[in-house]
Design an enzyme around this catalytic site. Structure first.
Site, PDB file in Angstrom:
ATOM      1  N   SER A 115      -1.428  -6.419  -0.426  1.00  0.00           N
ATOM      2  CA  SER A 115      -2.166  -5.160  -0.474  1.00  0.00           C
ATOM      3  C   SER A 115      -2.936  -5.001  -1.784  1.00  0.00           C
ATOM      4  O   SER A 115      -2.456  -5.382  -2.856  1.00  0.00           O
ATOM      5  CB  SER A 115      -1.199  -3.983  -0.322  1.00  0.00           C
ATOM      6  OG  SER A 115      -1.859  -2.749  -0.516  1.00  0.00           O
ATOM      7  N   TYR A 138      -9.251  -2.829   0.019  1.00  0.00           N
ATOM      8  CA  TYR A 138      -9.875  -1.522   0.191  1.00  0.00           C
ATOM      9  C   TYR A 138     -11.180  -1.531  -0.598  1.00  0.00           C
ATOM     10  O   TYR A 138     -11.184  -1.897  -1.787  1.00  0.00           O
ATOM     11  CB  TYR A 138      -8.982  -0.403  -0.356  1.00  0.00           C
ATOM     12  CG  TYR A 138      -7.763  -0.080   0.467  1.00  0.00           C
ATOM     13  CD1 TYR A 138      -7.874   0.421   1.762  1.00  0.00           C
ATOM     14  CD2 TYR A 138      -6.483  -0.263  -0.057  1.00  0.00           C
ATOM     15  CE1 TYR A 138      -6.745   0.731   2.509  1.00  0.00           C
ATOM     16  CE2 TYR A 138      -5.351   0.039   0.679  1.00  0.00           C
ATOM     17  CZ  TYR A 138      -5.490   0.533   1.963  1.00  0.00           C
ATOM     18  OH  TYR A 138      -4.378   0.826   2.709  1.00  0.00           O
ATOM     19  N   THR A 164      -9.477  -3.302   5.181  1.00  0.00           N
ATOM     20  CA  THR A 164      -8.924  -2.155   5.894  1.00  0.00           C
ATOM     21  C   THR A 164      -9.962  -1.040   5.956  1.00  0.00           C
ATOM     22  O   THR A 164     -10.479  -0.612   4.931  1.00  0.00           O
ATOM     23  CB  THR A 164      -7.651  -1.639   5.208  1.00  0.00           C
ATOM     24  OG1 THR A 164      -6.643  -2.645   5.305  1.00  0.00           O
ATOM     25  CG2 THR A 164      -7.137  -0.371   5.877  1.00  0.00           C
ATOM     26  N   LYS A 238      -9.086  -4.756   9.498  1.00  0.00           N
ATOM     27  CA  LYS A 238      -7.835  -4.141   9.929  1.00  0.00           C
ATOM     28  C   LYS A 238      -8.034  -2.656  10.190  1.00  0.00           C
ATOM     29  O   LYS A 238      -8.752  -1.975   9.454  1.00  0.00           O
ATOM     30  CB  LYS A 238      -6.767  -4.325   8.843  1.00  0.00           C
ATOM     31  CG  LYS A 238      -5.382  -3.769   9.194  1.00  0.00           C
ATOM     32  CD  LYS A 238      -4.381  -4.125   8.110  1.00  0.00           C
ATOM     33  CE  LYS A 238      -2.981  -3.633   8.478  1.00  0.00           C
ATOM     34  NZ  LYS A 238      -2.872  -2.162   8.352  1.00  0.00           N
TER      35      LYS A 238
END
Length: 381
Positions: A115, A138, A164, A238
């Protein structure tokens, strides 16, 4: 209770780690990890929907040469289709956080998606993980900041980027809020430290905190096109539920999509990921790579997701539960149990390889899960 340095007693299946985790995490932290958004409608639906399907056993099938190997864009040689999902702030569950999860991934030959909001640096995680490591991205408030993250991931040897797109707005779980959860001071998203917080914009009189506030920096199609132009790595997207979005992304040139509702942390009341998976598969055709995320607690759950159209599945909350109980050893054990459970399902259903895991191996149980909308039904064969 501090994490164990050995395997706990009483773990007979992967889901047992969820049962034990409440003794190893503080109550508010456990509520945060377990919760979704709002009233947890979608988070619960992700779990309940698996009961709508049963795996039908077959007899006299030769599976003596069976295996679970597969290849995906960015991971040309995977031993099995169980990947660790990009879960943020893993030091909430264990002092080593993502480093322990990475060690488990390497030990079990599992893919890992790291992440942006990891609590360890992406470089340190890469040094502990195996070769099948991807970086979840992100988009940051500025393209320069996004590009800096991208270049770091490339330099650290990540094989793919997982963008994402379903987290522009996240509504906290009321369960976690009522439990009094607050992010501890020592748990920090170190890879974006010093960057301005997304959505920190000055509102003009009459402006909405949502439309002109939180959504003012949300990505658009031009941002996706820009990202695709900036890297030679495969880019997955995603957070896709709608078939039309999947088709548009496929046309745009992404490597694959992850059918996901962010573990129920996005729009509360959105359909369960498994409900939308066969619809997305139908939209993009048989050969386009799809991953699945949402509610997997067993190898049987993974089998059902594979049968309904996924090439592989991501393991999120179970990863954190096992991490909290026994660190890297717990995560590795959980992954091995899931793999064993999946292979048992494959063998009894007469599926020697993942290619044999098809919708025809499933039957409707007639159970209608409590969730938004209606469940699509597979053909009976």
């Amino acid at each position: 209770m501090p994490p164990l340095d050995h395997l706990p007693d009483g773990v007979f299946c992967a889901a047992d780690y969820e049962r034990l985790s409440g003794s190893f995490m503080a109550g508010p932290t456990h509520a945060y990890v377990a919760g979704g958004s709002g009233h947890d409608v979608t988070a619960l639906a992700n779990r309940d929907v698996f009961a709508a399907w049963a795996i039908c056993p077959r007899v006299l099938a030769d599976v003596s040469s069976g295996h679970t190997r597969l290849a995906l864009p960015g991971a040309p040689s995977l031993a099995h289709p169980l990947l660790l999902a990009p879960v943020a702030y893993q030091r909430l569950a264990h002092p080593l956080g993502e480093l322990a999860s990475a060690q488990a991934a390497e030990a079990t030959h599992s893919g890992m998606v790291v992440s942006t909001l990891a609590s360890q640096t992406l470089e340190d995680i890469a040094r502990h993980a195996g070769a099948a490591r991807w970086f979840q991205l992100y988009l940051q408030p500025t393209r320069d900041a996004t590009l800096a993250l991208l270049r770091r991931a490339e330099a650290a040897g990540y094989g793919a980027i997982v963008l994402t797109l379903d987290a522009s707005i996240q509504v906290p779980s009321l369960h976690a809020l009522r439990a009094g959860f607050r992010m501890p001071a020592h748990v920090v998203a170190v890879n974006v430290a010093g960057q301005p917080a997304p959505g920190a914009v000055a509102l003009q009189p009459g402006h909405s905190r949502i439309f002109q506030g939180a959504m003012s920096e949300s990505p658009g199609w031009a941002d996706l096109d820009w990202l695709l132009s900036q890297t030679s790595l495969p880019v997955w997207v995603k957070g896709v539920l709608h078939p039309d979005d999947a088709r548009a992304l496929q046309t745009r040139g992404v490597a694959g999509v992850v059918v996901s509702n962010h573990g129920g942390r996005g729009l509360d009341g959105a359909p369960a990921s498994l409900r939308m998976l066969p619809l997305v598969r139908e939209a993009v055709g048989a050969s386009f790579p799809l991953l699945f995320d949402g509610g997997v607690r067993s190898g049987a759950d993974a089998f059902k997701a594979l049968a309904l159209g996924a090439n592989a599945v991501l393991i999120g909350r179970l990863q954190v539960y096992a991490l909290s109980v026994a660190g890297a050893l717990g995560v590795a054990h959980m992954l091995q149990l899931l793999r064993d459970e999946l292979e048992i399902c494959m063998a009894q259903a007469g599926c020697a390889t993942l290619a044999h895991v098809q919708p025809t191996t499933l039957y409707s149980t007639g159970i209608v899960p409590h969730q938004p909308g209606a469940l699509p039904h597979a053909d009976h064969h």
